[in-house]
Design an enzyme around this catalytic site. Structure first.
Site, PDB file in Angstrom:
ATOM      1  N   HIS A 149       0.809  -1.221   0.000  1.00 46.34           N
ATOM      2  CA  HIS A 149       0.000   0.000   0.000  1.00 46.34           C
ATOM      3  C   HIS A 149       0.845   1.274   0.000  1.00 46.34           C
ATOM      4  O   HIS A 149       0.314   2.352   0.216  1.00 46.34           O
ATOM      5  CB  HIS A 149      -0.951   0.005   1.204  1.00 46.34           C
ATOM      6  CG  HIS A 149      -2.140  -0.871   1.022  1.00 46.34           C
ATOM      7  ND1 HIS A 149      -3.347  -0.417   0.525  1.00 46.34           N
ATOM      8  CD2 HIS A 149      -2.315  -2.189   1.258  1.00 46.34           C
ATOM      9  CE1 HIS A 149      -4.216  -1.410   0.473  1.00 46.34           C
ATOM     10  NE2 HIS A 149      -3.622  -2.495   0.917  1.00 46.34           N
ATOM     11  N   TYR A 509       1.547   8.367   4.142  1.00 46.34           N
ATOM     12  CA  TYR A 509       0.916   8.863   2.912  1.00 46.34           C
ATOM     13  C   TYR A 509       2.042   9.244   1.941  1.00 46.34           C
ATOM     14  O   TYR A 509       2.193  10.387   1.544  1.00 46.34           O
ATOM     15  CB  TYR A 509       0.036  10.082   3.186  1.00 46.34           C
ATOM     16  CG  TYR A 509      -1.217   9.821   3.987  1.00 46.34           C
ATOM     17  CD1 TYR A 509      -1.629   8.530   4.309  1.00 46.34           C
ATOM     18  CD2 TYR A 509      -2.007  10.878   4.419  1.00 46.34           C
ATOM     19  CE1 TYR A 509      -2.793   8.308   5.040  1.00 46.34           C
ATOM     20  CE2 TYR A 509      -3.169  10.667   5.147  1.00 46.34           C
ATOM     21  CZ  TYR A 509      -3.556   9.381   5.459  1.00 46.34           C
ATOM     22  OH  TYR A 509      -4.701   9.171   6.185  1.00 46.34           O
TER      23      TYR A 509
END
Length: 563
Positions: A149, A509
């Site tokens: 991810h 992120y």
């Protein structure tokens, strides 16, 4: 013989910090031939012929690297299972499946995306030890993947020849309700972790992310953010021990690694310092009944006023309450507008939630019929976008519902944005197109933990964190350019409203727009390092220098050692 072929694929140039891919080396050879005269260019030309005389040289080199690596693994690990069973090269029939199984961003799953020469899928800890030693032996860059991810793909792509150490087989979870702890291997998913806790206790949970297919190793080492952070902080705030393989192939626990390295791998990103094998986490208490709600309002339904008031209360309201705010440009009755969605988890029943909301956020007008009471594990499914009534077994699936092209960015807000500022934002978002914003509130426990307690620094003083989000399904360079331009434009417009000097970003992120390094110098590293880690960056550099001075564990945004 193996060594000669390996150099044909991966060429070491004196003075260069990293080996060069064949294409770059060929270019150097061509430039030298053009610029030089006399016998030197002839020698260079002969060297080029010797190393790159046929179109099959790259394949031969890849095979040679594979053979050398397999032999090294066999020499450094137990004979069962055999080393060949955990290593895939590009000619292996399962290579593509293994590679693509944990790519969660289609931007990095195209025919032009750089592919690893080798994928190593360790089954036991000794395989990881051997993989580190053998990658050093063959001079290969190693990428470490636990769940895939990584938003900008740094765990599985590179511009130079590389291989992937994929930890998906290391997924053991040992829950001990007696002392309220669990050992979680890096390749386990968050969904698997939540399920295994729920199997043992209905009154325990863990504060981590809402996406169940995220790998625990990368998630926790970068901080670990979830919808219980106002009550319990980040995932790293509940880590009490860890196991890491260092650059020398040693397995170290907290005592053996020392407090400096243990500090660094809680929020500083484990892949800069070694290979995280597992974390020992402290479980947290969850009530028998929790409550969720989702309330949506558009601009015509007073969304601007509600968003403004949310900023004033979201970080100060009861610590049991987390209200995420989603802001999306949408079309309603053929008119473009902004939809604000207030999505909540409350660690308590609906009656107490309504009391809290009536006192601190009455403007939202929350009603009993907006609330759904459920168990904590059911709230995990709810936040994971599963249908109501879905079995908890769904958390064991490692296959996402869909995988799109995507880009994410982040910011921190320390002063409420005025209503005029919000209205200006809405106009920009509507004009830009598809990019949305996610506001995640801070306060509570996050304001109580010092910024130097772990490597993750973004604590007190932040009202909320912003995630910029755009996803698309259209293929091709034009679509990529369009949506990447959209999100970058909105990020630029938001500059007046967010943290400054430096403008903070969240490591989990991952965003290469804020800076990358090619030389791993301190100055290059600080460009992005100061944004991710603020004043903790220099301490991370010191830890890196102590534990990995030759910079074996590296990526385009890793912590550099002092040279």
């Amino acid at each position: 013989m193996h060594g000669a072929r390996r150099k044909a694929h991966l060429v070491f140039i004196k003075g260069s910090p990293t080996p060069l891919p064949i294409e770059s080396y060929n270019k150097k050879v061509t430039n030298m031939r053009t610029a030089s005269s006399g016998s030197v260019p002839g020698l260079v030309f002969l060297l080029g012929l010797l190393l790159f005389s046929s179109s099959s040289s790259s394949c031969e080199a890849s095979d040679s690297v594979y053979d050398t690596f397999i032999q090294c693994l066999a020499n450094h690990s137990d004979p069962s299972p055999p080393a060949s069973s955990i290593v895939y090269n590009q000619s292996n029939s399962s290579y593509t499946t293994v590679l693509q199984s944990y790519i969660r961003n289609r931007r990095f799953n195209t025919s032009s995306t750089p592919k690893p020469l080798i994928i190593v899928t360790p089954l036991v800890e000794s395989h990881v030890q051997a993989a580190i030693l053998c990658s050093k032996n063959v001079g290969m860059e190693m990428k470490i993947r636990s769940g895939g991810h990584d938003y900008d793909g740094l765990s599985y792509i590179s511009d130079i020849p590389f291989f992937i150490l994929d930890l998906f087989n290391l997924r053991a979870i040992d829950v001990n309700i007696g002392d309220e702890t669990a050992w979680v291997q890096a390749g386990a998913t968050l969904g698997e972790l939540y399920y295994r806790i729920w199997e043992k206790s209905k009154l325990h949970g863990f504060p981590a992310g809402v996406c169940p297919t995220v790998g625990a190793g990368g998630h926790i080492s970068g901080g670990g953010y979830g919808n219980m952070l106002r009550k319990y902080g980040l995932s790293i705030d509940q880590v009490v021990d860890a196991k890491i393989v260092d650059v020398n192939g040693r397995i170290l626990d907290r005592k053996a690694m020392g407090e400096d390295l243990f500090w660094a791998i809680r929020g500083g990103g484990g892949s800069s310092f070694g290979v995280i094998l597992a974390y020992k986490i402290k479980l947290v208490a969850v009530p028998e009944t929790v409550t969720v709600f989702r309330v949506e309002r558009t601009l015509d339904q007073n969304a601007t006023d509600l968003v403004y008031k949310w900023q004033l209360v979201a970080d100060k309201i009861d610590n049991d309450l987390f209200i995420r705010l989603l802001l999306q440009p949408v079309t309603v009755n053929k008119k473009r507008t902004i939809r604000a969605s207030f999505v909540s988890l409350f660690l308590g029943d609906a009656a107490r939630l309504l009391s809290v909301m009536d006192k601190d956020f009455p403007a939202l007008g929350l009603k009993k019929e907006d609330c759904m009471e459920m168990s904590w594990i059911e709230s995990v499914l709810y936040w994971g976008n599963f249908d109501n009534g879905t079995s908890a077994d769904a958390l064991l699936s490692r296959t996402p519902d869909s995988v799109n092209f995507l880009k994410r960015k982040s910011d921190y807000v320390q002063t409420p944005i005025s209503k005029d500022g919000l209205e200006w934002m809405w106009k920009k978002m509507i004009a830009i197109g598809k990019t949305g914003l996610v506001f995640n509130p801070y306060g509570g426990r996050m304001s109580e933990i010092p910024s130097s307690e772990t490597a993750f620094p973004h604590r007190a003083g932040n009202i909320y964190k912003i995630q910029y989000s755009v996803s698309w399904s259209e293929e091709g360079e034009e679509a990529d350019k369009e949506y990447m331009t959209q999100i970058r434009r909105l990020y630029s417009y938001m500059t007046p409203f967010v943290s400054k000097s430096p403008r903070g970003s969240f490591l989990n992120y991952r965003d290469v727009d804020i800076g990358v390094t090619k030389t791993w110098s301190y100055d290059e590293g600080k460009v992005y390092g100061a944004k991710y880690f603020l004043n903790n960056f220099d301490r991370l550099v010191k830890v890196k220098t102590a534990v990995d001075p030759t910079n074996f564990f590296r990526n385009e945004q890793s912590i550099p050692p002092l040279k």
